[in-house]
Design a protein around this motif. Structure first.
Motif, PDB file in Angstrom:
ATOM      1  N   SER A 149       0.829  -1.200   0.000  1.00  0.00           N
ATOM      2  CA  SER A 149       0.000   0.000   0.000  1.00  0.00           C
ATOM      3  C   SER A 149       0.865   1.253   0.000  1.00  0.00           C
ATOM      4  O   SER A 149       0.571   2.230  -0.706  1.00  0.00           O
ATOM      5  CB  SER A 149      -0.932   0.010   1.219  1.00  0.00           C
ATOM      6  N   LEU A 150       1.943   1.237   0.787  1.00  0.00           N
ATOM      7  CA  LEU A 150       2.874   2.367   0.785  1.00  0.00           C
ATOM      8  C   LEU A 150       3.447   2.585  -0.612  1.00  0.00           C
ATOM      9  O   LEU A 150       3.547   3.724  -1.092  1.00  0.00           O
ATOM     10  CB  LEU A 150       4.010   2.122   1.773  1.00  0.00           C
ATOM     11  N   MET A 151       3.844   1.485  -1.270  1.00  0.00           N
ATOM     12  CA  MET A 151       4.383   1.594  -2.627  1.00  0.00           C
ATOM     13  C   MET A 151       3.320   2.082  -3.602  1.00  0.00           C
ATOM     14  O   MET A 151       3.609   2.825  -4.541  1.00  0.00           O
ATOM     15  CB  MET A 151       4.920   0.233  -3.081  1.00  0.00           C
ATOM     16  N   SER A 176       0.005   3.048  -9.519  1.00  0.00           N
ATOM     17  CA  SER A 176       0.155   2.319  -8.256  1.00  0.00           C
ATOM     18  C   SER A 176       0.541   0.866  -8.495  1.00  0.00           C
ATOM     19  O   SER A 176       1.411   0.313  -7.797  1.00  0.00           O
ATOM     20  CB  SER A 176      -1.151   2.377  -7.460  1.00  0.00           C
ATOM     21  N   THR A 177      -0.085   0.236  -9.473  1.00  0.00           N
ATOM     22  CA  THR A 177       0.170  -1.180  -9.758  1.00  0.00           C
ATOM     23  C   THR A 177       1.598  -1.411 -10.212  1.00  0.00           C
ATOM     24  O   THR A 177       2.221  -2.419  -9.843  1.00  0.00           O
ATOM     25  CB  THR A 177      -0.807  -1.688 -10.838  1.00  0.00           C
ATOM     26  N   LEU A 178       2.135  -0.504 -11.018  1.00  0.00           N
ATOM     27  CA  LEU A 178       3.492  -0.671 -11.538  1.00  0.00           C
ATOM     28  C   LEU A 178       4.522  -0.699 -10.412  1.00  0.00           C
ATOM     29  O   LEU A 178       5.362  -1.601 -10.343  1.00  0.00           O
ATOM     30  CB  LEU A 178       3.816   0.452 -12.523  1.00  0.00           C
ATOM     31  N   LEU A 179       4.438   0.275  -9.516  1.00  0.00           N
ATOM     32  CA  LEU A 179       5.422   0.316  -8.431  1.00  0.00           C
ATOM     33  C   LEU A 179       5.183  -0.806  -7.422  1.00  0.00           C
ATOM     34  O   LEU A 179       6.146  -1.380  -6.890  1.00  0.00           O
ATOM     35  CB  LEU A 179       5.395   1.673  -7.726  1.00  0.00           C
ATOM     36  N   ALA A 180       3.928  -1.150  -7.161  1.00  0.00           N
ATOM     37  CA  ALA A 180       3.642  -2.243  -6.234  1.00  0.00           C
ATOM     38  C   ALA A 180       4.168  -3.576  -6.790  1.00  0.00           C
ATOM     39  O   ALA A 180       4.706  -4.399  -6.040  1.00  0.00           O
ATOM     40  CB  ALA A 180       2.143  -2.338  -5.975  1.00  0.00           C
ATOM     41  N   SER A 181       4.011  -3.794  -8.086  1.00  0.00           N
ATOM     42  CA  SER A 181       4.526  -5.012  -8.713  1.00  0.00           C
ATOM     43  C   SER A 181       6.050  -5.048  -8.643  1.00  0.00           C
ATOM     44  O   SER A 181       6.661  -6.095  -8.371  1.00  0.00           O
ATOM     45  CB  SER A 181       4.074  -5.092 -10.172  1.00  0.00           C
ATOM     46  N   PHE A 182       6.664  -3.894  -8.911  1.00  0.00           N
ATOM     47  CA  PHE A 182       8.122  -3.792  -8.814  1.00  0.00           C
ATOM     48  C   PHE A 182       8.579  -4.095  -7.389  1.00  0.00           C
ATOM     49  O   PHE A 182       9.546  -4.830  -7.175  1.00  0.00           O
ATOM     50  CB  PHE A 182       8.553  -2.387  -9.231  1.00  0.00           C
ATOM     51  N   ALA A 183       7.864  -3.543  -6.420  1.00  0.00           N
ATOM     52  CA  ALA A 183       8.204  -3.752  -5.010  1.00  0.00           C
ATOM     53  C   ALA A 183       7.995  -5.204  -4.595  1.00  0.00           C
ATOM     54  O   ALA A 183       8.791  -5.765  -3.825  1.00  0.00           O
ATOM     55  CB  ALA A 183       7.358  -2.830  -4.134  1.00  0.00           C
ATOM     56  N   ALA A 184       6.937  -5.837  -5.104  1.00  0.00           N
ATOM     57  CA  ALA A 184       6.681  -7.245  -4.803  1.00  0.00           C
ATOM     58  C   ALA A 184       7.761  -8.126  -5.397  1.00  0.00           C
ATOM     59  O   ALA A 184       8.193  -9.112  -4.774  1.00  0.00           O
ATOM     60  CB  ALA A 184       5.311  -7.651  -5.326  1.00  0.00           C
ATOM     61  N   GLY A 185       8.225  -7.780  -6.601  1.00  0.00           N
ATOM     62  CA  GLY A 185       9.300  -8.513  -7.227  1.00  0.00           C
ATOM     63  C   GLY A 185      10.588  -8.408  -6.416  1.00  0.00           C
ATOM     64  O   GLY A 185      11.343  -9.374  -6.286  1.00  0.00           O
ATOM     65  N   LEU A 186      10.812  -7.243  -5.819  1.00  0.00           N
ATOM     66  CA  LEU A 186      11.993  -7.046  -4.972  1.00  0.00           C
ATOM     67  C   LEU A 186      11.937  -7.959  -3.742  1.00  0.00           C
ATOM     68  O   LEU A 186      12.955  -8.517  -3.325  1.00  0.00           O
ATOM     69  CB  LEU A 186      12.075  -5.583  -4.546  1.00  0.00           C
ATOM     70  N   LEU A 187      10.740  -8.119  -3.181  1.00  0.00           N
ATOM     71  CA  LEU A 187      10.583  -9.032  -2.034  1.00  0.00           C
ATOM     72  C   LEU A 187      10.954 -10.456  -2.423  1.00  0.00           C
ATOM     73  O   LEU A 187      11.604 -11.172  -1.644  1.00  0.00           O
ATOM     74  CB  LEU A 187       9.137  -8.998  -1.528  1.00  0.00           C
ATOM     75  N   LEU A 188      10.545 -10.886  -3.623  1.00  0.00           N
ATOM     76  CA  LEU A 188      10.874 -12.237  -4.093  1.00  0.00           C
ATOM     77  C   LEU A 188      12.376 -12.409  -4.284  1.00  0.00           C
ATOM     78  O   LEU A 188      12.952 -13.438  -3.921  1.00  0.00           O
ATOM     79  CB  LEU A 188      10.137 -12.534  -5.407  1.00  0.00           C
ATOM     80  N   VAL A 189      13.013 -11.391  -4.869  1.00  0.00           N
ATOM     81  CA  VAL A 189      14.446 -11.460  -5.102  1.00  0.00           C
ATOM     82  C   VAL A 189      15.207 -11.550  -3.782  1.00  0.00           C
ATOM     83  O   VAL A 189      16.172 -12.308  -3.641  1.00  0.00           O
ATOM     84  CB  VAL A 189      14.919 -10.222  -5.910  1.00  0.00           C
TER      85      VAL A 189
END
Length: 269
Positions: free
Chosen positions: A215-217, A253-266
């Motif tokens: 949500s922050l992202m 919002s979706t673009l940055l949240a997806s990018f941030a979620a991908g960072l969590l996976l990495v």
């Protein structure tokens, strides 16, 4: 002309709700169908995003290089580029891109700004496709529900509660009540649906914490686009979505949240 008539007949809030009611089921259906329908849909969306971004940052959407850069990034999935070959092609593309840019007497600052935006859109789209290709379709749907809950909570809390502005110089319409409302809504929805839409996070507090982070992202992505639009002195990135503006306005919002979620996976978090 048609869009003006539609805006006269319905309020902006009604248009937002109507557009979302039509789009959300269609998006969920395409995601659920998977490849190749999902891939075609997302790639088409990525080129529409680049069309809006190029028109906003370059003043024209006919420059081929942003689309080439996106093609090269997606080539990591579809053409099995090695990292070395990808970097070589990317540097060659950027080198060719800067020649007509300078010839048109544009500044290096604008060139760098445009490239950062292009790479950001391309990388975010890459991660969205990666989620589905790697069997993380439900996880991506969970990310979307969290972002949608954050956007909806922020919009309705801000409209109905109001109060102090969050960032008046950047986005005068955003309020602290909307910011908090978006976070609360995302944590509630993320915790409730997380048990059904993903299995990476087991406990409710993990799902709530990741929902808070996403949500922050989501809020940050929205603010970043507001900063960019203010820099380029444009109100909306486009007008394709009634009540929302352009596709970039809807997916910031979706673009940055997806990018941030991908960072969590990495990072394995």
């Amino acid at each position: 002309m048609v869009q003006q008539l539609v805006h006269k007949q319905f309020s902006n809030q009604t248009l937002r709700i109507m557009t979302a009611a039509c789009l959300i089921p269609a998006v969920v259906a395409v995601i659920w169908l998977g490849s190749p329908y999902f891939d075609i849909f997302i790639i088409a969306a990525s080129f529409m995003l680049l069309h809006e971004w190029s028109r906003m940052s370059l003043g024209t959407s006919t420059n081929p290089f942003p689309y080439l850069i996106c093609f090269l990034t997606l080539g990591l999935i579809y053409l099995d580029f090695s990292a070395k070959k990808y970097l070589q092609y990317m540097m060659l593309s950027l080198g060719l891109f800067i020649i007509p840019h300078i010839a048109q007497k544009r500044t290096i600052k604008d060139f760098i700004f445009h490239i950062i935006g292009t790479l950001y859109i391309s990388a975010s789209v890459y991660l969205i496709i990666y989620f589905v290709h790697e069997g993380l379709t439900l996880y991506f749907l969970w990310i979307l529900t969290v972002v949608w809950a954050s956007d909806s909570g922020a919009y309705f809390a801000g409209k109905n509660i109001g109060g102090p502005k969050l960032a008046p110089r950047v986005s005068p319409n955003k309020t602290w009540s909307g910011f908090i409302g978006g976070i609360v809504a995302s944590m509630i929805v993320g915790s409730c649906l997380g048990c059904y839409l993903q299995d990476l996070y087991i406990t409710w507090w993990q799902m709530a914490a990741v929902s808070f982070y996403l949500s922050l992202m989501s809020h940050l992505g929205d603010l970043l686009e507001s900063i960019v639009k203010r820099y380029f002195n444009v109100k909306d990135s486009g007008g394709i979505l009634p009540g929302h503006g352009g596709l970039l306005d809807r997916l910031d919002s979706t673009l940055l949240a997806s990018f941030a979620a991908g960072l969590l996976l990495v990072l394995g978090i």
